[in-house]
Design a protein around this motif. Structure first.
Motif, PDB file in Angstrom:
ATOM      1  N   UNK A 230       0.810  -1.220   0.000  1.00  0.00           N
ATOM      2  CA  UNK A 230       0.000   0.000   0.000  1.00  0.00           C
ATOM      3  C   UNK A 230       0.842   1.268   0.000  1.00  0.00           C
ATOM      4  N   UNK A 231       2.163   1.119   0.183  1.00  0.00           N
ATOM      5  CA  UNK A 231       3.026   2.311   0.166  1.00  0.00           C
ATOM      6  C   UNK A 231       4.458   1.905  -0.136  1.00  0.00           C
ATOM      7  N   UNK A 232       5.105   2.641  -1.035  1.00  0.00           N
ATOM      8  CA  UNK A 232       6.527   2.469  -1.317  1.00  0.00           C
ATOM      9  C   UNK A 232       7.181   3.844  -1.328  1.00  0.00           C
ATOM     10  N   UNK A 233       8.378   3.922  -0.758  1.00  0.00           N
ATOM     11  CA  UNK A 233       9.017   5.235  -0.672  1.00  0.00           C
ATOM     12  C   UNK A 233      10.541   5.074  -0.697  1.00  0.00           C
ATOM     13  N   UNK A 234      11.216   6.031  -1.341  1.00  0.00           N
ATOM     14  CA  UNK A 234      12.683   6.101  -1.289  1.00  0.00           C
ATOM     15  C   UNK A 234      13.072   7.312  -0.452  1.00  0.00           C
ATOM     16  N   UNK A 235      13.967   7.102   0.500  1.00  0.00           N
ATOM     17  CA  UNK A 235      14.394   8.159   1.424  1.00  0.00           C
ATOM     18  C   UNK A 235      15.914   8.234   1.394  1.00  0.00           C
ATOM     19  N   UNK A 236      16.453   9.457   1.292  1.00  0.00           N
ATOM     20  CA  UNK A 236      17.900   9.633   1.204  1.00  0.00           C
ATOM     21  C   UNK A 236      18.408  10.570   2.294  1.00  0.00           C
ATOM     22  N   UNK A 237      19.594  10.275   2.791  1.00  0.00           N
ATOM     23  CA  UNK A 237      20.270  11.145   3.757  1.00  0.00           C
ATOM     24  C   UNK A 237      21.752  11.162   3.436  1.00  0.00           C
ATOM     25  N   UNK A 238      22.319  12.384   3.284  1.00  0.00           N
ATOM     26  CA  UNK A 238      23.709  12.528   2.869  1.00  0.00           C
ATOM     27  C   UNK A 238      24.523  13.270   3.924  1.00  0.00           C
ATOM     28  N   UNK A 239      25.770  12.796   4.117  1.00  0.00           N
ATOM     29  CA  UNK A 239      26.729  13.451   5.007  1.00  0.00           C
ATOM     30  C   UNK A 239      28.004  13.735   4.230  1.00  0.00           C
ATOM     31  N   UNK A 240      28.661  14.847   4.557  1.00  0.00           N
ATOM     32  CA  UNK A 240      29.979  15.107   3.982  1.00  0.00           C
ATOM     33  C   UNK A 240      31.018  14.328   4.774  1.00  0.00           C
TER      34      UNK A 240
ATOM     35  N   UNK B 188      20.381  10.367  12.946  1.00  0.00           N
ATOM     36  CA  UNK B 188      19.881  11.335  11.953  1.00  0.00           C
ATOM     37  C   UNK B 188      19.202  10.618  10.783  1.00  0.00           C
ATOM     38  N   UNK B 189      19.828   9.530  10.337  1.00  0.00           N
ATOM     39  CA  UNK B 189      19.247   8.749   9.239  1.00  0.00           C
ATOM     40  C   UNK B 189      17.912   8.153   9.677  1.00  0.00           C
ATOM     41  N   UNK B 190      17.894   7.518  10.845  1.00  0.00           N
ATOM     42  CA  UNK B 190      16.697   6.807  11.293  1.00  0.00           C
ATOM     43  C   UNK B 190      15.546   7.766  11.601  1.00  0.00           C
ATOM     44  N   UNK B 191      15.886   8.930  12.160  1.00  0.00           N
ATOM     45  CA  UNK B 191      14.843   9.921  12.439  1.00  0.00           C
ATOM     46  C   UNK B 191      14.220  10.430  11.145  1.00  0.00           C
ATOM     47  N   UNK B 192      15.041  10.598  10.114  1.00  0.00           N
ATOM     48  CA  UNK B 192      14.496  11.065   8.840  1.00  0.00           C
ATOM     49  C   UNK B 192      13.588  10.005   8.228  1.00  0.00           C
ATOM     50  N   UNK B 193      14.007   8.742   8.305  1.00  0.00           N
ATOM     51  CA  UNK B 193      13.186   7.668   7.759  1.00  0.00           C
ATOM     52  C   UNK B 193      11.836   7.637   8.471  1.00  0.00           C
ATOM     53  N   UNK B 194      11.854   7.730   9.810  1.00  0.00           N
ATOM     54  CA  UNK B 194      10.576   7.695  10.526  1.00  0.00           C
ATOM     55  C   UNK B 194       9.712   8.914  10.173  1.00  0.00           C
ATOM     56  N   UNK B 195      10.307  10.085  10.112  1.00  0.00           N
ATOM     57  CA  UNK B 195       9.527  11.293   9.816  1.00  0.00           C
ATOM     58  C   UNK B 195       8.870  11.207   8.442  1.00  0.00           C
ATOM     59  N   UNK B 196       9.556  10.562   7.488  1.00  0.00           N
ATOM     60  CA  UNK B 196       8.998  10.405   6.141  1.00  0.00           C
ATOM     61  C   UNK B 196       7.835   9.404   6.128  1.00  0.00           C
ATOM     62  N   UNK B 197       7.823   8.485   7.096  1.00  0.00           N
ATOM     63  CA  UNK B 197       6.788   7.454   7.147  1.00  0.00           C
ATOM     64  C   UNK B 197       5.691   7.752   8.165  1.00  0.00           C
ATOM     65  N   UNK B 198       5.915   8.764   9.006  1.00  0.00           N
ATOM     66  CA  UNK B 198       5.034   8.991  10.149  1.00  0.00           C
ATOM     67  C   UNK B 198       3.567   9.167   9.749  1.00  0.00           C
ATOM     68  N   UNK B 199       3.291   9.962   8.733  1.00  0.00           N
ATOM     69  CA  UNK B 199       1.917  10.226   8.337  1.00  0.00           C
ATOM     70  C   UNK B 199       1.218   8.946   7.904  1.00  0.00           C
ATOM     71  N   UNK B 200       1.930   8.129   7.098  1.00  0.00           N
ATOM     72  CA  UNK B 200       1.346   6.875   6.637  1.00  0.00           C
ATOM     73  C   UNK B 200       1.107   5.915   7.812  1.00  0.00           C
ATOM     74  N   UNK B 201       2.047   5.878   8.771  1.00  0.00           N
ATOM     75  CA  UNK B 201       1.912   4.973   9.912  1.00  0.00           C
ATOM     76  C   UNK B 201       0.738   5.384  10.800  1.00  0.00           C
ATOM     77  N   UNK B 202       0.592   6.677  11.032  1.00  0.00           N
ATOM     78  CA  UNK B 202      -0.531   7.147  11.843  1.00  0.00           C
ATOM     79  C   UNK B 202      -1.872   6.798  11.197  1.00  0.00           C
ATOM     80  N   UNK B 203      -1.894   6.772   9.881  1.00  0.00           N
ATOM     81  CA  UNK B 203      -3.123   6.438   9.172  1.00  0.00           C
ATOM     82  C   UNK B 203      -3.510   4.974   9.263  1.00  0.00           C
ATOM     83  N   UNK B 204      -2.598   4.141   9.788  1.00  0.00           N
ATOM     84  CA  UNK B 204      -2.878   2.719   9.898  1.00  0.00           C
ATOM     85  C   UNK B 204      -3.645   2.344  11.165  1.00  0.00           C
ATOM     86  N   UNK B 205      -3.631   3.216  12.160  1.00  0.00           N
ATOM     87  CA  UNK B 205      -4.242   2.887  13.445  1.00  0.00           C
ATOM     88  C   UNK B 205      -5.755   2.845  13.340  1.00  0.00           C
ATOM     89  N   UNK B 206      -6.365   1.891  14.077  1.00  0.00           N
ATOM     90  CA  UNK B 206      -7.817   1.718  14.034  1.00  0.00           C
ATOM     91  C   UNK B 206      -8.487   2.567  15.108  1.00  0.00           C
TER      92      UNK B 206
END
Length: 343
Positions: free
Chosen positions: A294-304, A325-343
């Motif tokens: 029901x959802x596919x997403x590509x998420x990128x995080x870059x460091x120098x 930093x990487x994991x927080x960005x991944x969760x933030x990108x998925x947060x809206x979709x995850x919240x929409x899953x709750x009954x």
């Protein structure tokens, strides 16, 4: 007279300091056990002795553990502590014994699962497993936590500990929505940084922290029950699609075992190019009942290279700041979709 005054002053200092720490740290090392032997513990040991199984001798929660060093049991932890360790000591152990630990939040939901399978033949065996605190959800979820101890999938005993305000109370919850966050697939050829277990662990923790209507199946509990399968990084998406269409789907069968409503999984690669390190994460959310993505997403995080090396050279007792930093960005990108899953 002067000697008596010194003794009195010293006693006052001890009392004052003792009051400040509020039993956070014992005054002397505890070698017998970090907790009282309760009925559960006694019952388990009685049956274990009768069945020639491992016998529990010691349980503690502590700030750090090193083999052959004195260890202090802590019952109270600070939100700023980087991590805590639960330590168990058994005797009558053998190769193949499975040491299990389930950490429960103050509201009753399972937060994290750890296990270890004994690989060498030691009659006495000590294990320690970690719960991260600072910079991750437990620093915000103050109150009384629990860790349930298991041996070979049999319940042994429970130890309580607090993080932050131990008087904070919570209503016990029983959410209807169940999400399983599966291990992520690392690109073994290109990745200079592995994320297979820690990234989905972090997603689990943030889902629980931000959604009281959701409970999760911890990644390592899934991993423990996941069949030994070979998945190629480049054909990961096609494998998932084919598996969902199969009459004997690996993903759906495991999801049904744990009554999951949704599955989150993905693949990840962290690699260098020039002066930059880029982490690319491809995530997939599956509706178990509909047997479809029901959802596919590509998420990128870059460091120098420069800011990466600055943090790498620091002594990090918790999770590496760049990983966070990487994991927080991944969760933030998925947060809206995850919240929409709750009954």
């Amino acid at each position: 007279m002067q000697k008596s005054i010194k003794i009195i002053i010293l006693g006052l200092i001890v009392l004052i300091l003792g009051g400040c720490v509020e039993n956070r740290q014992p005054l002397i090392p505890q070698f017998n056990s970090g907790m009282k032997i309760n009925k559960d513990w006694t019952d388990y040991n009685t049956k274990a002795k009768a069945n020639n199984e491992p016998i529990l001798d010691f349980v503690a929660t502590t700030l750090k553990y090193k083999k052959n060093e004195k260890m202090l049991n802590f019952d109270n932890f600070l939100p700023t502590d980087k991590k805590l360790k639960v330590v168990t000591k058994y005797h009558n152990c053998k190769v193949g014994d499975v040491y299990g630990y389930k950490f429960y939040m103050p509201d009753g939901r399972l937060y994290h699962y750890e296990y270890y399978i004994q690989k060498k033949n030691y009659t006495k065996f000590t294990t320690s497993r970690t719960l991260y605190i600072d910079d991750v959800p437990p620093s915000k979820i103050q109150g009384i936590w629990k860790v349930k101890i298991f041996m070979n999938n049999k319940y042994v005993t429970t130890k309580e500990f607090s993080i932050g305000d131990k008087n904070k109370t919570y209503k016990q919850v029983n959410p209807k929505t169940v999400i399983g966050v599966f291990p992520f697939l690392d690109n073994k050829k290109m990745s200079t940084w592995k994320h297979a277990k820690l990234m989905p662990n972090y997603l689990n923790w943030e889902i629980l922290n931000n959604n009281q209507k959701i409970k999760t199946i911890p990644t390592k509990l899934i991993l423990k029950n996941l069949p030994n399968i070979s998945i190629d990084y480049d054909s990961f998406e096609s494998f998932i699609n084919n598996d969902l269409k199969s009459d004997n789907s690996i993903l759906l069968n495991l999801a049904n075992t744990f009554d999951m409503d949704y599955i989150i999984l993905g693949k990840v690669v962290s690699s260098w190019s020039g002066g930059y390190q880029n982490t690319k994460v491809n995530t997939i959310i599956i509706d178990v009942l509909k047997k479809t993505i029901i959802n596919e997403k590509e998420i990128n995080k870059t460091f120098t290279r420069s800011n990466f090396n600055i943090v790498t050279n620091q002594d990090s007792q918790g999770i590496h700041p760049h990983r966070l930093e990487v994991y927080k960005k991944v969760y933030s990108e998925l947060e809206k979709e995850i919240q929409g899953l709750s009954k």
